[in-house]
Design a protein around this motif. Structure first.
Motif, PDB file in Angstrom:
ATOM      1  N   ILE A 136       5.387   8.560   4.194  1.00  0.00           N
ATOM      2  CA  ILE A 136       6.329   7.734   3.431  1.00  0.00           C
ATOM      3  C   ILE A 136       5.633   6.921   2.336  1.00  0.00           C
ATOM      4  O   ILE A 136       6.227   5.992   1.782  1.00  0.00           O
ATOM      5  N   GLY A 137       4.377   7.256   2.024  1.00  0.00           N
ATOM      6  CA  GLY A 137       3.639   6.508   1.015  1.00  0.00           C
ATOM      7  C   GLY A 137       3.971   6.935  -0.403  1.00  0.00           C
ATOM      8  O   GLY A 137       4.965   7.626  -0.664  1.00  0.00           O
ATOM      9  N   LYS A 138       3.112   6.561  -1.332  1.00  0.00           N
ATOM     10  CA  LYS A 138       3.375   6.812  -2.759  1.00  0.00           C
ATOM     11  C   LYS A 138       3.516   8.305  -3.074  1.00  0.00           C
ATOM     12  O   LYS A 138       4.433   8.681  -3.834  1.00  0.00           O
ATOM     13  N   PRO A 139       2.665   9.194  -2.545  1.00  0.00           N
ATOM     14  CA  PRO A 139       2.862  10.623  -2.840  1.00  0.00           C
ATOM     15  C   PRO A 139       4.247  11.112  -2.413  1.00  0.00           C
ATOM     16  O   PRO A 139       4.893  11.879  -3.135  1.00  0.00           O
ATOM     17  N   TYR A 140       4.712  10.663  -1.260  1.00  0.00           N
ATOM     18  CA  TYR A 140       6.049  11.047  -0.797  1.00  0.00           C
ATOM     19  C   TYR A 140       7.122  10.507  -1.725  1.00  0.00           C
ATOM     20  O   TYR A 140       8.061  11.219  -2.108  1.00  0.00           O
ATOM     21  N   LYS A 141       6.991   9.276  -2.111  1.00  0.00           N
ATOM     22  CA  LYS A 141       7.997   8.653  -2.970  1.00  0.00           C
ATOM     23  C   LYS A 141       8.040   9.332  -4.344  1.00  0.00           C
ATOM     24  O   LYS A 141       9.131   9.588  -4.911  1.00  0.00           O
ATOM     25  N   ASP A 142       6.865   9.637  -4.878  1.00  0.00           N
ATOM     26  CA  ASP A 142       6.830  10.298  -6.189  1.00  0.00           C
ATOM     27  C   ASP A 142       7.463  11.687  -6.114  1.00  0.00           C
ATOM     28  O   ASP A 142       8.207  12.104  -7.024  1.00  0.00           O
ATOM     29  N   ALA A 143       7.175  12.428  -5.035  1.00  0.00           N
ATOM     30  CA  ALA A 143       7.734  13.777  -4.891  1.00  0.00           C
ATOM     31  C   ALA A 143       9.250  13.720  -4.743  1.00  0.00           C
ATOM     32  O   ALA A 143       9.982  14.562  -5.302  1.00  0.00           O
ATOM     33  N   LYS A 144       9.744  12.738  -4.021  1.00  0.00           N
ATOM     34  CA  LYS A 144      11.194  12.624  -3.833  1.00  0.00           C
ATOM     35  C   LYS A 144      11.889  12.245  -5.135  1.00  0.00           C
ATOM     36  O   LYS A 144      12.985  12.742  -5.445  1.00  0.00           O
ATOM     37  N   SER A 145      11.279  11.399  -5.911  1.00  0.00           N
ATOM     38  CA  SER A 145      11.863  11.021  -7.208  1.00  0.00           C
ATOM     39  C   SER A 145      11.922  12.218  -8.147  1.00  0.00           C
ATOM     40  O   SER A 145      12.892  12.388  -8.907  1.00  0.00           O
ATOM     41  N   ALA A 146      10.893  13.062  -8.094  1.00  0.00           N
ATOM     42  CA  ALA A 146      10.838  14.215  -8.994  1.00  0.00           C
ATOM     43  C   ALA A 146      11.925  15.234  -8.675  1.00  0.00           C
ATOM     44  O   ALA A 146      12.340  16.005  -9.551  1.00  0.00           O
ATOM     45  N   LYS A 147      12.394  15.267  -7.426  1.00  0.00           N
ATOM     46  CA  LYS A 147      13.404  16.247  -7.039  1.00  0.00           C
ATOM     47  C   LYS A 147      14.825  15.847  -7.444  1.00  0.00           C
ATOM     48  O   LYS A 147      15.731  16.664  -7.392  1.00  0.00           O
TER      49      LYS A 147
ATOM     50  N   ILE B 104       0.836  -1.202   0.000  1.00  0.00           N
ATOM     51  CA  ILE B 104       0.000   0.000   0.000  1.00  0.00           C
ATOM     52  C   ILE B 104       0.872   1.253   0.000  1.00  0.00           C
ATOM     53  O   ILE B 104       0.571   2.236  -0.688  1.00  0.00           O
ATOM     54  N   LEU B 105       1.961   1.250   0.785  1.00  0.00           N
ATOM     55  CA  LEU B 105       2.862   2.407   0.795  1.00  0.00           C
ATOM     56  C   LEU B 105       3.491   2.641  -0.579  1.00  0.00           C
ATOM     57  O   LEU B 105       3.772   3.785  -0.955  1.00  0.00           O
ATOM     58  N   LYS B 106       3.653   1.588  -1.330  1.00  0.00           N
ATOM     59  CA  LYS B 106       4.287   1.706  -2.650  1.00  0.00           C
ATOM     60  C   LYS B 106       3.275   2.066  -3.737  1.00  0.00           C
ATOM     61  O   LYS B 106       3.543   2.905  -4.614  1.00  0.00           O
ATOM     62  N   ASN B 107       2.082   1.443  -3.669  1.00  0.00           N
ATOM     63  CA  ASN B 107       1.114   1.594  -4.759  1.00  0.00           C
ATOM     64  C   ASN B 107      -0.172   2.313  -4.361  1.00  0.00           C
ATOM     65  O   ASN B 107      -1.054   2.490  -5.213  1.00  0.00           O
ATOM     66  N   SER B 108      -0.297   2.659  -3.105  1.00  0.00           N
ATOM     67  CA  SER B 108      -1.474   3.377  -2.620  1.00  0.00           C
ATOM     68  C   SER B 108      -2.755   2.583  -2.915  1.00  0.00           C
ATOM     69  O   SER B 108      -2.793   1.370  -2.706  1.00  0.00           O
ATOM     70  N   ASP B 109      -3.786   3.254  -3.420  1.00  0.00           N
ATOM     71  CA  ASP B 109      -5.078   2.597  -3.638  1.00  0.00           C
ATOM     72  C   ASP B 109      -5.032   1.544  -4.728  1.00  0.00           C
ATOM     73  O   ASP B 109      -5.946   0.709  -4.838  1.00  0.00           O
ATOM     74  N   ALA B 110      -3.997   1.557  -5.542  1.00  0.00           N
ATOM     75  CA  ALA B 110      -3.875   0.557  -6.606  1.00  0.00           C
ATOM     76  C   ALA B 110      -3.449  -0.801  -6.055  1.00  0.00           C
ATOM     77  O   ALA B 110      -3.522  -1.809  -6.765  1.00  0.00           O
ATOM     78  N   SER B 111      -3.026  -0.855  -4.815  1.00  0.00           N
ATOM     79  CA  SER B 111      -2.618  -2.116  -4.214  1.00  0.00           C
ATOM     80  C   SER B 111      -3.821  -3.042  -4.063  1.00  0.00           C
ATOM     81  O   SER B 111      -4.926  -2.608  -3.726  1.00  0.00           O
TER      82      SER B 111
END
Length: 591
Positions: free
Chosen positions: A475-486, A451-458
């Motif tokens: 530390i969920g998907k929104p956090y991971k996506d934002a960190k990757s974008a930086k 769930i932390l990796k894929n959120s509701d798609a899990s």
């Protein structure tokens, strides 16, 4: 003869009263009995079970002396047996034939650890010599030692109170007083009878002059008046005596009956009817049918206080070795890494700590063996709404080990702990693969990681409640996506997770669900994407790894501790995240 009866009656009364008084003086029973034993062996431990302590009914007064120092503690008999283990010890028992304590030595190892301050003890006593009292329940034992290395104190004595009741005092005094009153009445009756039967004496003299008729009549009237006056006086005194006797009798009987110990006690049969088992009552397990709880509330309070004292000192000095005496598993891993980070960066945040407050929930495991677990919720003493309560999962590996914090999480705002059994009963610890829950405890960490990796798609998101889960934002998907974008174009980041090796801990709740503690590792791998490019580190990763830049890349592992409420199988309720803690536990260059 009437005077003889009266005197004999008074003598009998005096004898009865004196015999009654002698029951409380000359013939008074002893108020206690003492049995002492002297240890012949050099065993480091002496164990006195409740059966020996209760050899004679009553509260026990115990005296211990004759060693380098004296230590004594009482606890559940199975706990003391587990702590003693294979050590040599003096086993004390009570000989009913001689009404004395006796001892024998059970062979084993000659030394033990110092038993002082063990988390198993209900209460402990230390000093050169010990004097204390107990009213020992049937399931406890007393352990006596010096320091585990020296022989146990040689002399142990137990004093029991005895009944000082003298049930003949009341009857004897009452009978004596009653006979005394009868004797007094007989004496008065004898005197009156003697006066009535004493006739007028004849005058043998011949020279007496005869009085005239008028004078004789006056003399007779005067004599009659005198006689009547004399009779009235005696009647008055008699009435006063009759009035005094009941007062004396009542007062004496009151003195004789002022204590129930002075009268025989009528033993009444047990009139309480035994309840008839019914189908509904037999379906409910009774506390006596269950294994005992691992700790009492007072024990849990004392254990938490000891842990917070170590925590305070270890956090202040950043001493991981000291922390290891009271922390283990995921809780220790987070703390150890945090100390390393804070040594390099004084501004780094401290880990989750147990507040100095009150325990609002104690849930011990129902168990009489080891390892043992206890769950507790601790609330900050200041009642600061910004400081959330913490959930503590304690673990004791062996009888001689202290309880250590295995999981430590801050509870979510508004978290509702499911209803659980009272601490006096405890709860069963469920198997990691139990099938009676919506999800097996050992699968929770993997499902939540997805769930932390894929959120509701899990595929597992449908089992978990999203509302109130703040960890997904951290530390969920929104956090991971934002960190990757930086990240710059010269670097890439990959996320993965793994279930930690620490086993899950699940406690049954009243609604057939469970409170479950699990842990997982969230792994971030950052690598350069072009030859010659470098990955720069910062913050906690830099402090823990000691690497400022790398051409190979860096792997950062974050330990995540989770506390869930899991409903029973077939329930429409969802799994709720009650609390969590997460922190960097490892950072290193890609090998």
């Amino acid at each position: 003869m009437r005077f003889v009866f009266a005197v004999v009656t008074l003598v009998v009364a005096a004898l009865l009263v004196l015999l009654g008084l002698a029951q409380r003086t000359v013939f008074a029973p002893p108020d206690s009995v003492t049995s002492s034993i002297s240890m012949k062996s050099d065993a480091p431990i002496t164990v006195i079970p409740a059966k020996a302590l209760k050899g004679i009914p009553g509260r026990e007064s115990i005296h211990i002396a004759g060693g380098s120092k004296a230590f004594a503690a009482y606890a559940r008999s199975t706990d003391i047996k587990g702590w003693v283990g294979d050590a040599s010890y003096n086993q004390v028992s009570f000989d009913k034939a001689t009404q004395k304590l006796v001892t024998k030595t059970v062979p084993g190892s000659s030394t033990t650890p110092d038993p002082a301050d063990s988390d198993l003890w209900y209460e402990q006593y230390t000093g050169p010599e010990l004097n204390f009292s107990l009213d020992a329940p049937d399931d406890i034992s007393l352990i006596v030692a010096s320091d585990g290395s020296d022989p146990a104190p040689k002399t142990v004595s137990v004093t029991w109170p005895l009944s000082t009741a003298t049930p003949l005092v009341g009857p004897l005094l009452s009978a004596g007083l009653l006979v005394f009153i009868i004797g007094i009445l007989l004496f008065v009756w004898a005197i009156r009878h003697h006066r009535r039967t004493r006739g007028p004496r004849r005058n043998s003299g011949g020279g007496r002059t005869r009085l005239p008729r008028s004078e004789r009549r006056g003399s007779v009237r005067s004599t009659r008046r005198a006689a009547l006056g004399s009779g009235a006086g005696r009647g008055s005194r008699g009435r006063r005596m009759v009035a005094v006797v009941p007062v004396v009798l009542v007062a004496s009987l009151g003195l004789a009956g002022c204590s129930s110990d002075y009268w025989p006690q009528i033993q009444s049969g047990d009139s309480t009817a035994a309840p008839t088992p019914t189908a509904s009552s037999t379906a409910v397990p009774q506390a006596s049918d269950l294994q005992p709880p691992a700790v009492t509330v007072s024990q849990a309070t004392r254990i938490i206080q000891r842990i917070t004292a170590v925590q305070t000192q270890a956090d202040k000095n950043l001493d991981a070795t000291l922390a290891g005496t009271r922390f283990t598993g995921p809780a220790l891993a987070q703390r150890t890494a945090n100390y390393t980070i804070r040594k390099a960066d004084k501004t780094a945040a401290a880990p989750v700590t147990i507040p100095s407050g009150k325990i609002t929930l104690t849930l011990p495991q129902q168990v009489d063996s080891w390892p043992r677990t206890v769950f507790a919720v601790v609330q900050d003493a200041t009642a600061d709404t910004k400081v959330s309560p913490v959930g503590v999962m304690l673990l004791q590996q062996t009888a001689r080990d202290p309880y250590k914090v295995d999981y430590l999480v801050g509870l979510e705002a508004g978290a509702q702990i499911p209803r659980v059994a009272p601490a006096s009963i405890g709860s069963a610890r469920l198997a990691p693969d139990v099938k009676l829950l919506t999800m097996e405890p050992d699968k929770l960490a993997g499902a939540y990681a997805d769930i932390l990796k894929n959120s509701d798609a899990s595929s597992d998101a449908k089992y978990f409640q999203k509302d109130g889960d703040t960890l997904r934002d951290k530390i969920g998907k929104p956090y991971k996506d934002a960190k990757s974008a930086k990240l710059p174009a010269t670097a890439s980041i990959a996320y993965s997770s793994e279930t930690a090796t620490d086993p899950s801990v699940a406690f049954a709740t009243i609604n057939a669900g469970a409170i479950v503690s699990v842990s997982l590792n969230e792994i971030e791998t950052v690598k350069p994407t072009k030859p010659g490019a470098e990955v720069n580190t910062e913050g906690e990763v830099k402090s823990l790894s000691g690497v400022s830049k790398s051409t190979k890349g860096l792997v950062a592992t974050y330990g995540v501790q989770l506390l869930f409420s899991v409903p029973p199988v077939g329930s429409s309720d969802k799994i709720v995240l009650l609390g969590f803690s997460q922190g960097l536990i490892s950072a290193k260059e890609v090998s």
